[in-house]
Write an enzyme that holds these catalytic residues in place. Sequence first.
Site, mmCIF file in Angstrom:
data_model
loop_
_atom_site.group_PDB
_atom_site.id
_atom_site.type_symbol
_atom_site.label_atom_id
_atom_site.label_comp_id
_atom_site.label_asym_id
_atom_site.label_seq_id
_atom_site.Cartn_x
_atom_site.Cartn_y
_atom_site.Cartn_z
ATOM 1 N N THR A 1 44.950 40.946 35.797
ATOM 2 C CA THR A 1 45.209 41.568 34.368
ATOM 3 C C THR A 1 46.389 40.717 33.753
ATOM 4 O O THR A 1 46.241 40.487 32.416
ATOM 5 C CB THR A 1 45.784 43.066 34.873
ATOM 6 N N GLU A 2 47.067 40.509 34.578
ATOM 7 C CA GLU A 2 48.284 39.265 34.187
ATOM 8 C C GLU A 2 48.683 38.262 34.881
ATOM 9 O O GLU A 2 48.564 38.714 36.354
ATOM 10 C CB GLU A 2 49.349 40.222 33.465
ATOM 11 N N THR A 3 49.152 37.249 34.780
ATOM 12 C CA THR A 3 49.834 36.249 35.306
ATOM 13 C C THR A 3 51.066 35.829 34.732
ATOM 14 O O THR A 3 51.307 35.613 33.668
ATOM 15 C CB THR A 3 48.734 34.961 35.504
ATOM 16 N N ARG B 1 41.609 43.215 29.022
ATOM 17 C CA ARG B 1 42.375 42.111 29.382
ATOM 18 C C ARG B 1 41.776 41.080 30.257
ATOM 19 O O ARG B 1 42.107 39.862 30.522
ATOM 20 C CB ARG B 1 43.594 42.561 30.003
#
Length: 237
Positions: free
Chosen positions: A49-51, A222
Amino acid sequence: MTPTKSYPYAVVNVFTTEPLSVNSLAVFPDASEFDTETMQKIARELNLTETAFVLPATRLDCAARVRIFTPTKETPFAGHPTVGTAFVLLQRGIVSSSCHEFLLEEEVGPIPLRIEAGTPPLIWLRTPAIHEGRCLDGSLCARALGLEPHDLLAVEPQMLNAGNPTVVVAVKDKAAVDRAWLDLSGLRSLKDMESSPSVSSSLPLPLMAPIPGCSRLSTASRKIPRLGAQQDRWPFS
C-alpha cells in the site's frame, strides 16, 4: 557485469500485534542515495500500500525526513506509514528509545509523534489540520462502494483533507461496511459527475458505521493488480 549494491529495508505491520496481518509497510531507513524516480520504482516493485523512505531532515527540529510512495505516486502524508516508520527508527536506534516525543518531516510538513513505553511501544501521531471540503452525491458514492443509497446514513458524504483528499461515507451498520466493494464503474461515474480532478480512481473512500472501531478504507486503488485480466471490482482491505 554491472556491480550491485544492497539496501536494507524492513516490512512492518501497523495497528496490530500479530505478524503478517493488517497494514503492511516497507521502510527504507537510509534512502539518501535514492532519487525520486528510483523510490517510485521500488514502491511499484514491492506493490505494498505504501513504502516509506527515510532521509536526513532539512529542518533542525525534525529527527528525519520521510517520503511516502504508493505503487503509483508520492503522497504528502499518510498515517500508518508515519507510525510504521517511527517504529523502525526507534527499533534501529536512529531515534533514541528514551525519546518520548519527536517530529518527522514529511511533504505536508512536520508531524508530531508521541511514544508510550512498552513492548512494543505505543506510537501516537498528530495529523495535520483537517480541512473540510464540499459534500458529494450520496447515491453516486454508494454506487462507487457497491452499495445502495439506503445503506447510507442521512449524512452527506464529504471531502476531508488532512494531507490527502478523502471522501468519508457514513453507512448505517457493520453489515454495510462488510458488503462494500470498490466498484470501478461506479467510481468512474462519481468522477464524471464532479468537476474537481481530486475525485479520481485514486481517491480513498473510507466507510464509517455508528459502531466504535467499525470502518474500512479502500486501498485497492493504491495497489497495482498483478493479474492480467481486467477487474472492475476489488475487495476492501
